[in-house]
Design a protein around this motif. Sequence first.
Motif, PDB file in Angstrom:
ATOM      1  N   PRO A  30       0.780  -1.246   0.000  1.00  0.00           N
ATOM      2  CA  PRO A  30       0.000   0.000   0.000  1.00  0.00           C
ATOM      3  C   PRO A  30       0.813   1.300   0.000  1.00  0.00           C
ATOM      4  N   ASP A  31       1.982   1.338   0.621  1.00  0.00           N
ATOM      5  CA  ASP A  31       2.770   2.574   0.688  1.00  0.00           C
ATOM      6  C   ASP A  31       4.156   2.331   0.084  1.00  0.00           C
ATOM      7  N   PRO A  32       4.255   2.300  -1.256  1.00  0.00           N
ATOM      8  CA  PRO A  32       5.532   1.959  -1.884  1.00  0.00           C
ATOM      9  C   PRO A  32       6.566   3.078  -1.759  1.00  0.00           C
ATOM     10  N   ALA A  33       7.800   2.730  -2.011  1.00  0.00           N
ATOM     11  CA  ALA A  33       8.890   3.710  -2.015  1.00  0.00           C
ATOM     12  C   ALA A  33       8.696   4.696  -3.161  1.00  0.00           C
ATOM     13  N   VAL A  34       9.381   5.823  -3.081  1.00  0.00           N
ATOM     14  CA  VAL A  34       9.324   6.829  -4.144  1.00  0.00           C
ATOM     15  C   VAL A  34       9.902   6.223  -5.421  1.00  0.00           C
ATOM     16  N   LEU A  35       9.198   6.413  -6.509  1.00  0.00           N
ATOM     17  CA  LEU A  35       9.632   5.887  -7.802  1.00  0.00           C
ATOM     18  C   LEU A  35      10.536   6.902  -8.490  1.00  0.00           C
ATOM     19  N   ILE A  36      11.708   6.457  -8.888  1.00  0.00           N
ATOM     20  CA  ILE A  36      12.645   7.307  -9.619  1.00  0.00           C
ATOM     21  C   ILE A  36      12.850   6.675 -10.993  1.00  0.00           C
ATOM     22  N   ALA A  37      12.445   7.399 -12.025  1.00  0.00           N
ATOM     23  CA  ALA A  37      12.565   6.886 -13.392  1.00  0.00           C
ATOM     24  C   ALA A  37      13.969   7.171 -13.921  1.00  0.00           C
ATOM     25  N   ARG A  38      14.590   6.157 -14.474  1.00  0.00           N
ATOM     26  CA  ARG A  38      15.920   6.314 -15.075  1.00  0.00           C
ATOM     27  C   ARG A  38      15.741   6.450 -16.578  1.00  0.00           C
ATOM     28  N   VAL A  39      16.159   7.583 -17.097  1.00  0.00           N
ATOM     29  CA  VAL A  39      16.078   7.811 -18.540  1.00  0.00           C
ATOM     30  C   VAL A  39      17.405   7.416 -19.185  1.00  0.00           C
ATOM     31  N   ARG A  40      17.374   7.209 -20.478  1.00  0.00           N
ATOM     32  CA  ARG A  40      18.609   6.912 -21.206  1.00  0.00           C
ATOM     33  C   ARG A  40      19.501   8.147 -21.242  1.00  0.00           C
ATOM     34  N   GLY A  41      20.776   7.921 -21.452  1.00  0.00           N
ATOM     35  CA  GLY A  41      21.703   9.030 -21.630  1.00  0.00           C
ATOM     36  C   GLY A  41      21.386   9.785 -22.915  1.00  0.00           C
ATOM     37  N   PHE A  67       6.821  11.736 -18.048  1.00  0.00           N
ATOM     38  CA  PHE A  67       6.240  12.921 -17.420  1.00  0.00           C
ATOM     39  C   PHE A  67       4.803  13.135 -17.887  1.00  0.00           C
ATOM     40  N   PHE A  68       4.585  13.110 -19.197  1.00  0.00           N
ATOM     41  CA  PHE A  68       3.262  13.370 -19.761  1.00  0.00           C
ATOM     42  C   PHE A  68       2.212  12.406 -19.221  1.00  0.00           C
ATOM     43  N   HIS A  69       2.559  11.140 -19.147  1.00  0.00           N
ATOM     44  CA  HIS A  69       1.573  10.135 -18.760  1.00  0.00           C
ATOM     45  C   HIS A  69       1.406   9.954 -17.250  1.00  0.00           C
ATOM     46  N   ASN A  70       2.308  10.515 -16.446  1.00  0.00           N
ATOM     47  CA  ASN A  70       2.273  10.176 -15.022  1.00  0.00           C
ATOM     48  C   ASN A  70       2.262  11.341 -14.043  1.00  0.00           C
ATOM     49  N   TYR A  71       2.576  12.562 -14.471  1.00  0.00           N
ATOM     50  CA  TYR A  71       2.774  13.609 -13.469  1.00  0.00           C
ATOM     51  C   TYR A  71       1.508  13.907 -12.665  1.00  0.00           C
ATOM     52  N   ARG A  72       0.350  13.884 -13.289  1.00  0.00           N
ATOM     53  CA  ARG A  72      -0.882  14.187 -12.536  1.00  0.00           C
ATOM     54  C   ARG A  72      -1.132  13.154 -11.440  1.00  0.00           C
ATOM     55  N   GLN A  73      -0.995  11.886 -11.783  1.00  0.00           N
ATOM     56  CA  GLN A  73      -1.224  10.833 -10.790  1.00  0.00           C
ATOM     57  C   GLN A  73      -0.163  10.871  -9.698  1.00  0.00           C
ATOM     58  N   LEU A  74       1.082  11.144 -10.070  1.00  0.00           N
ATOM     59  CA  LEU A  74       2.136  11.252  -9.064  1.00  0.00           C
ATOM     60  C   LEU A  74       1.830  12.376  -8.078  1.00  0.00           C
ATOM     61  N   LEU A  75       1.394  13.525  -8.583  1.00  0.00           N
ATOM     62  CA  LEU A  75       1.037  14.638  -7.700  1.00  0.00           C
ATOM     63  C   LEU A  75      -0.161  14.274  -6.827  1.00  0.00           C
ATOM     64  N   ALA A  76      -1.141  13.601  -7.404  1.00  0.00           N
ATOM     65  CA  ALA A  76      -2.312  13.170  -6.631  1.00  0.00           C
ATOM     66  C   ALA A  76      -1.911  12.182  -5.535  1.00  0.00           C
ATOM     67  N   ASN A  77      -0.854  11.414  -5.788  1.00  0.00           N
ATOM     68  CA  ASN A  77      -0.356  10.448  -4.804  1.00  0.00           C
ATOM     69  C   ASN A  77       0.502  11.110  -3.727  1.00  0.00           C
ATOM     70  N   GLY A  78       0.720  12.426  -3.846  1.00  0.00           N
ATOM     71  CA  GLY A  78       1.564  13.125  -2.883  1.00  0.00           C
ATOM     72  C   GLY A  78       3.042  13.002  -3.194  1.00  0.00           C
ATOM     73  N   SER A  79       3.361  12.646  -4.407  1.00  0.00           N
ATOM     74  CA  SER A  79       4.751  12.495  -4.833  1.00  0.00           C
ATOM     75  C   SER A  79       5.013  13.458  -5.983  1.00  0.00           C
ATOM     76  N   GLY A  80       5.856  13.077  -6.886  1.00  0.00           N
ATOM     77  CA  GLY A  80       6.155  13.889  -8.053  1.00  0.00           C
ATOM     78  C   GLY A  80       6.987  13.090  -9.026  1.00  0.00           C
ATOM     79  N   PRO A  81       7.199  13.634 -10.219  1.00  0.00           N
ATOM     80  CA  PRO A  81       8.042  12.936 -11.193  1.00  0.00           C
ATOM     81  C   PRO A  81       9.521  13.167 -10.871  1.00  0.00           C
ATOM     82  N   TYR A  82      10.200  12.117 -10.458  1.00  0.00           N
ATOM     83  CA  TYR A  82      11.623  12.190 -10.128  1.00  0.00           C
ATOM     84  C   TYR A  82      12.403  11.365 -11.136  1.00  0.00           C
TER      85      TYR A  82
END
Length: 119
Positions: A30-41, A67-82
């Motif tokens: 229910p309370d996962p760790a903060v998700l950090i997306a790794r982008v390509r170089g 970012f486009f597909h997830n930022y709203r849900q991340l903000l709603a979850n109390g997190s953000g796009p990292y």
Amino acid sequence: MIDGQINLRDAVNGTISYTTKPGKIYQLKPDPAVLIARVRGLHLPEKHVQWRGEAIPGGLFDFALYFFHNYRQLLANGSGPYFYLPKTQSWQEAAWWGECSALRKTVSSCRGAPSRRPC
């Protein structure tokens, strides 16, 4: 590549799971760790998307799609796009990513704006 983006979206939505052939189920608690997306170089191209006849940097593609597909849900979850930015090799590259981050902050600030109001 797109499968990875789907997995990230499912993780953001809390719906990601995996079932092994013997039937063991893996899923988020229910309370996962903060998700950090790794982008390509930036040195790796995204050959399927071009701008002015040249492939765009793969890292930009990864950043924009996530970012486009997830930022709203991340903000709603109390997190953000990292993001984890691998192999940053110069201050110019760091500054370039900083500009992308500034765009991210601008778009994120539009969260509460009426849909007709430009941000």
